[in-house]
Write a protein that holds these residues in place. Structure first.
Motif, mmCIF file in Angstrom:
data_model
loop_
_atom_site.group_PDB
_atom_site.id
_atom_site.type_symbol
_atom_site.label_atom_id
_atom_site.label_comp_id
_atom_site.label_asym_id
_atom_site.label_seq_id
_atom_site.Cartn_x
_atom_site.Cartn_y
_atom_site.Cartn_z
ATOM 1 N N LEU A 1 52.330 42.786 38.391
ATOM 2 C CA LEU A 1 51.431 43.834 37.964
ATOM 3 C C LEU A 1 51.178 44.851 38.992
ATOM 4 C CD1 LEU A 1 49.118 41.663 35.568
ATOM 5 C CD2 LEU A 1 51.305 42.618 35.237
ATOM 6 N N LYS A 2 50.507 46.038 38.516
ATOM 7 C CA LYS A 2 50.185 47.026 39.435
ATOM 8 C C LYS A 2 48.651 46.952 39.396
ATOM 9 C CE LYS A 2 49.844 52.126 39.442
ATOM 10 N NZ LYS A 2 50.189 53.278 38.666
ATOM 11 N N THR A 3 47.968 47.097 40.756
ATOM 12 C CA THR A 3 46.666 46.840 40.768
ATOM 13 C C THR A 3 46.007 48.367 40.750
ATOM 14 O OG1 THR A 3 46.711 45.074 42.226
ATOM 15 C CG2 THR A 3 44.629 46.539 42.420
ATOM 16 N N VAL A 4 45.127 48.604 39.742
ATOM 17 C CA VAL A 4 44.516 49.978 39.422
ATOM 18 C C VAL A 4 42.988 49.920 39.807
ATOM 19 C CG1 VAL A 4 46.223 50.461 37.894
ATOM 20 C CG2 VAL A 4 43.894 49.348 37.242
ATOM 21 N N GLY A 5 42.271 48.812 40.265
ATOM 22 C CA GLY A 5 40.960 48.885 40.749
ATOM 23 C C GLY A 5 40.522 47.591 41.170
ATOM 24 N N THR A 6 39.360 47.645 41.854
ATOM 25 C CA THR A 6 38.991 46.469 42.478
ATOM 26 C C THR A 6 37.294 46.660 42.278
ATOM 27 O OG1 THR A 6 40.478 45.950 44.162
ATOM 28 C CG2 THR A 6 38.625 44.717 44.548
ATOM 29 N N PHE A 7 36.660 45.532 42.083
ATOM 30 C CA PHE A 7 35.253 45.489 41.795
ATOM 31 C C PHE A 7 34.562 44.334 42.538
ATOM 32 C CE2 PHE A 7 36.989 48.191 38.579
ATOM 33 C CZ PHE A 7 36.095 49.164 38.663
ATOM 34 N N THR B 1 34.356 38.869 42.935
ATOM 35 C CA THR B 1 35.194 40.092 43.402
ATOM 36 C C THR B 1 36.619 39.968 42.468
ATOM 37 O OG1 THR B 1 34.342 40.577 45.525
ATOM 38 C CG2 THR B 1 36.536 41.446 45.099
ATOM 39 N N PHE B 2 37.041 41.031 41.627
ATOM 40 C CA PHE B 2 38.135 40.847 40.974
ATOM 41 C C PHE B 2 38.984 42.227 41.109
ATOM 42 C CE2 PHE B 2 34.564 42.023 38.226
ATOM 43 C CZ PHE B 2 35.102 42.975 37.600
ATOM 44 N N THR B 3 40.073 41.998 40.763
ATOM 45 C CA THR B 3 40.913 43.195 40.531
ATOM 46 C C THR B 3 41.338 43.418 39.064
ATOM 47 O OG1 THR B 3 42.808 41.802 41.052
ATOM 48 C CG2 THR B 3 41.849 43.021 42.816
ATOM 49 N N VAL B 4 41.657 44.797 38.602
ATOM 50 C CA VAL B 4 42.116 45.164 37.380
ATOM 51 C C VAL B 4 43.757 45.370 37.562
ATOM 52 C CG1 VAL B 4 42.069 46.699 35.334
ATOM 53 C CG2 VAL B 4 39.790 46.291 36.857
ATOM 54 N N CYS C 1 44.740 43.015 32.829
ATOM 55 C CA CYS C 1 43.646 41.962 33.224
ATOM 56 C C CYS C 1 42.763 42.037 34.013
ATOM 57 C CB CYS C 1 44.913 40.540 33.277
ATOM 58 S SG CYS C 1 45.396 40.660 35.145
ATOM 59 N N LEU C 2 41.796 41.194 34.110
ATOM 60 C CA LEU C 2 40.910 41.158 35.230
ATOM 61 C C LEU C 2 41.530 39.843 36.137
ATOM 62 C CD1 LEU C 2 37.290 41.661 33.736
ATOM 63 C CD2 LEU C 2 39.197 43.254 34.443
ATOM 64 N N ALA C 3 41.653 40.055 37.606
ATOM 65 C CA ALA C 3 42.242 38.772 37.968
ATOM 66 C C ALA C 3 41.393 38.465 39.282
ATOM 67 C CB ALA C 3 43.617 39.004 38.649
ATOM 68 N N LYS C 4 41.154 37.197 39.515
ATOM 69 C CA LYS C 4 40.426 36.757 40.957
ATOM 70 C C LYS C 4 41.051 35.610 41.465
ATOM 71 C CE LYS C 4 36.881 33.438 38.843
ATOM 72 N NZ LYS C 4 35.569 33.046 38.932
ATOM 73 N N ASP C 5 41.092 35.538 42.669
ATOM 74 C CA ASP C 5 41.601 34.255 43.342
ATOM 75 C C ASP C 5 42.947 34.036 43.014
ATOM 76 O OD1 ASP C 5 39.215 33.871 44.776
ATOM 77 O OD2 ASP C 5 38.429 32.460 42.980
#
Length: 267
Positions: free
Chosen positions: A156-162, A233-236, A249-253
């Motif tokens: 997948l491509k990461t488009v954001g981190t929060f 903290t997670f990524t989109v 998706c939202l992914a963490k760890d």
């Protein structure tokens, strides 16, 4: 929940209908909620954010005496049939479609829909949620588990981190479900700390979609796989092939927390 509190609520049962009423989403309130997520409200350019209707649908149940105290989102389908503008009058109603016993408590399936002045549905939110039994907090099992939407995060491509904060999540969450803001209520539900509501998590998904596409028609089948805690903290991440977004998706760890199949995306 005290005995006095319990007496004002109705246990969800199949066929229970909500009363219809008129409502709208005001620009200032959407900007406040989106801003608490660290998202620029201008992404939506005056349109209603469909993710907001997940929480609005839950609140509609509360207005109709179906409590949200301690409930946990499992699956939510959001179908937007046309763009809705902030401030536009809508009519909302809903129904409990099913209730089933599971090892960890009860699972309720509900549908809430929002119609425009023409009487046609503009958006429908269908939700499957767990109502945990506190005496079964150590028990696993909440019914049939749908197959994963995303098989391999590495593709997948990461488009954001929060990064979330307890203060931000508390400010976002309404008063109806303390599992989102009360550490003790979260522990009683089997969580190490308060978790964000499903609707708040989906804000990050729809914002990413609007940042790229700004669709008028959208359908998401959303699966809440793992809790997102108020300090995570997670990524989109998106599954993009030939310019088409198929899933997000939202992914963490390095694990999927919330994932959505994009069933429709149009203009």
């Amino acid at each position: 929940m005290t005995q006095a509190d319990a007496e004002q609520w109705t246990e969800p049962c199949r066929g229970y209908r909500f009363q219809s009423r008129e409502m709208t989403v005001e620009a200032a309130e959407q900007a406040r909620l989106v801003g608490l997520c660290g998202i620029d409200p201008d992404i939506f350019r005056g349109a209603m954010d469909p993710a907001g209707f997940i929480s609005l649908a839950i609140q509609e149940g509360v207005r109709n005496r179906i409590h949200a105290n301690g409930t946990v989102n499992m699956v939510n389908t959001v179908r937007q049939d046309r763009q809705m503008r902030l401030g536009e009058p809508l009519t909302v109603t809903g129904e409990i479609l099913d209730v089933e016993e599971v090892p960890r408590g009860r699972v309720a399936t509900s549908e809430v829909w929002f119609s425009g002045a023409d009487g046609k549905r503009a958006l429908t939110s269908r939700r499957r949620s767990l109502r945990p039994d506190a005496s079964k907090a150590a028990t696993r099992g909440a019914g049939e588990r749908p197959d994963p939407v995303i098989a391999d995060l590495a593709t997948l491509k990461t488009v954001g981190t929060f990064t979330l904060t307890p203060e931000g999540v508390k400010a976002y969450s309404g008063p109806h479900n303390p599992i989102h803001f009360d550490p003790e209520a979260a522990r009683r539900g089997g969580f190490r700390a308060p978790i964000i509501g499903g609707g708040q998590g989906v804000r990050f998904i729809t914002a990413s979609i609007w940042q790229r596409f700004r669709p008028a028609v959208l359908e998401l089948d959303i699966y809440f796989r793992r809790p997102i805690y108020w300090d995570d903290t997670f990524t989109v991440r998106v599954d993009e092939r030939d310019g088409t977004w198929r899933a997000i998706c939202l992914a963490k760890d390095d694990k999927v927390a919330t994932e959505a199949r994009i069933s429709r995306l149009g203009w």
